[in-house]
Write a protein that holds these residues in place. Sequence first.
Motif, mmCIF file in Angstrom:
data_model
loop_
_atom_site.group_PDB
_atom_site.id
_atom_site.type_symbol
_atom_site.label_atom_id
_atom_site.label_comp_id
_atom_site.label_asym_id
_atom_site.label_seq_id
_atom_site.Cartn_x
_atom_site.Cartn_y
_atom_site.Cartn_z
ATOM 1 N N ALA A 55 39.822 16.831 55.029
ATOM 2 C CA ALA A 55 40.347 16.044 53.962
ATOM 3 C C ALA A 55 40.714 14.764 54.441
ATOM 4 O O ALA A 55 40.492 13.656 53.668
ATOM 5 C CB ALA A 55 41.761 16.939 53.520
ATOM 6 N N ALA A 56 41.432 14.592 55.368
ATOM 7 C CA ALA A 56 41.800 13.156 55.895
ATOM 8 C C ALA A 56 40.413 12.405 56.039
ATOM 9 O O ALA A 56 40.579 11.202 55.847
ATOM 10 C CB ALA A 56 42.453 13.143 57.431
ATOM 11 N N GLY A 57 39.560 12.767 56.866
ATOM 12 C CA GLY A 57 38.172 12.274 56.787
ATOM 13 C C GLY A 57 37.577 11.911 55.778
ATOM 14 O O GLY A 57 37.170 10.655 55.451
ATOM 15 N N GLU A 58 37.587 12.750 54.813
ATOM 16 C CA GLU A 58 37.058 12.270 53.417
ATOM 17 C C GLU A 58 37.824 11.076 52.773
ATOM 18 O O GLU A 58 37.082 10.163 52.224
ATOM 19 C CB GLU A 58 36.964 13.561 52.532
ATOM 20 C CG GLU A 58 36.352 13.317 51.117
ATOM 21 C CD GLU A 58 36.329 14.354 50.276
ATOM 22 O OE1 GLU A 58 35.658 14.264 49.094
ATOM 23 O OE2 GLU A 58 36.714 15.604 50.479
ATOM 24 N N ALA A 59 39.060 11.187 52.600
ATOM 25 C CA ALA A 59 39.722 10.246 52.334
ATOM 26 C C ALA A 59 39.495 8.901 52.712
ATOM 27 O O ALA A 59 39.425 7.854 52.024
ATOM 28 C CB ALA A 59 41.304 10.629 52.348
ATOM 29 N N TYR A 60 39.457 8.868 54.090
ATOM 30 C CA TYR A 60 39.045 7.793 54.609
ATOM 31 C C TYR A 60 37.775 7.020 54.460
ATOM 32 O O TYR A 60 37.555 5.778 54.219
ATOM 33 C CB TYR A 60 39.327 7.819 56.441
ATOM 34 C CG TYR A 60 39.329 6.579 56.979
ATOM 35 C CD1 TYR A 60 40.339 5.710 57.047
ATOM 36 C CD2 TYR A 60 38.195 6.183 57.767
ATOM 37 C CE1 TYR A 60 40.245 4.320 57.647
ATOM 38 C CE2 TYR A 60 38.065 4.847 58.321
ATOM 39 C CZ TYR A 60 39.044 3.923 58.286
ATOM 40 O OH TYR A 60 39.158 2.857 58.910
#
Length: 394
Positions: A357-362
Motif C-alpha cells: 500500500a505504501a509503495g503504491e501510494a508513493y
Amino acid sequence: MKKKLTMILLAAAIAVSAGACGKENQKDSHTQTDGGSADNKTEQSEGADPSSYDTDQYVTLGDYKKLSVTLPNDYKVTQEQIDDYALSMAQYNAQPAYKETNKKKVESGDTVNIDYEGKKDGVAFNGGTAQGYNLTIGSHAFIDGFEDGLIGKKVGQTVDLNLTFPENYQSEELAGADVVFTVKINKIMEEDPDAKFELNDEFVKQNYNYESVEEYKKKVKEYLETTNSSSKETDTRKEVIDCLQEICEVTIPDEMLNTRVEEAIEQFKNRNCSDGTTLADFLEKNYNGMTEEAFQTDITKEVQTNLTTELILEAIAKKEGIKLEEEAFQDYVQQQMDVNAYKSAEEFYKSGGSDAAAGEAYERKIFVCNQALDMVVENADIQYGVVPDESEEK
C-alpha cells in the motif's frame, strides 16, 4: 578510490545533475545539488509523505514555464561515429591474430592450431567438430583432459583423447557422457603484434550473421540512434530539474527529512546486511573504509536533493491542476513489471515501500510528479549542441 554511494530515491525519470540553465530566470541566491538516477526504481516509502504537507508553505516556485536550457551534445549520429563504433566492437569480438612458429612440440601455454572431431558411441555429436581452431593450452576452454592431452604431442600428429563430459554439463545429451576426440595438431602459433585487423564481409558473416559490412553498419547506426534518443530524453529531464532547483526556493520540514533518511538507511541495511553483517563492516569492506558518520552525511545529502525535486514537482502539479492519469499509470506499472520481472503489481509496489500500500501510494505520487516534469520540459526553451561559456558560468 571511494565507491560512489548512490541512493535511488525517485522513480521513472526524475533525476538531477549539474546543468547549463539560462540565468535570466534564476533567483540571485540558490544552492545547486546533485541527485539520484533517471530510470531506476525508488527506495522510498510513505513515511513523512510530502503530499501530507501543504507545498505552498515550503515551496516558492520560479518561472518554471520559461526555462532556458542548453546541452553540449547535439545527439546526432555521424558517419564517423558509426565507423568508429563498428570497428571498435568488431575488434573487441575478434580473435587475436596469429602467425605460425617453428615449434614442433606442444607445451603448456602454447597456442595450437587444430582440427578435431568429437564422437559419442562412434557418432559425431553437434558442436564437437571444427577445423583450424586456435586453442591456447591452459586456457580451460575445453573439458578437462583435452588440453592436457595435447601436451608433448608433435605438429602433424593425430591423437585420440578418451574423455568424459562433466555431470553438470549444459547439454543433457553429453552430460556425464564418455566421448572420443580425434585431434590433429596442424601447427603451433603465436600472436602477431604487427597484424592489422580488417573489418570485412567475411568477418561480419561469421561473427554477426550479417551479409556485409554495409548491413552491419546499418544496424550499428540504428543502435546508436536509439541510444542517443534515450540519452537525449534523460539528459534533458536532468537539466530541466537542475534549473528548477535553481529558480525555486524549497524548505524541507525536518520531520520529513529525518524520516526519509531513517528509511533510506534501513532499506540500505536490509539490502546489504541481511546476512548479519554490520553496517560498519559492510561500509569498511565495500566503500573503502567509509565511516557510518560519513555514510549518514552522504545519505542525508541524497535524500535532501531528491526531496527538493519532489516538492517542487508536487507544487507545480498542484498549481497546474495535474491529476494522475489512471490508464497511463497502469501502463507504467505493467512496463516496470515486464522490465524488472515482477510477478505481480503487489510485488512491484512492495519494492518501493514498507508494504504494498505504501509503495503504491508513493508510485502514484511520483507518477504525477513526472507528469508535471513532462509539462515543464514541453514549455522549456531547450537548445542542443551548445557549449556553455565558462567565463559566464563563473
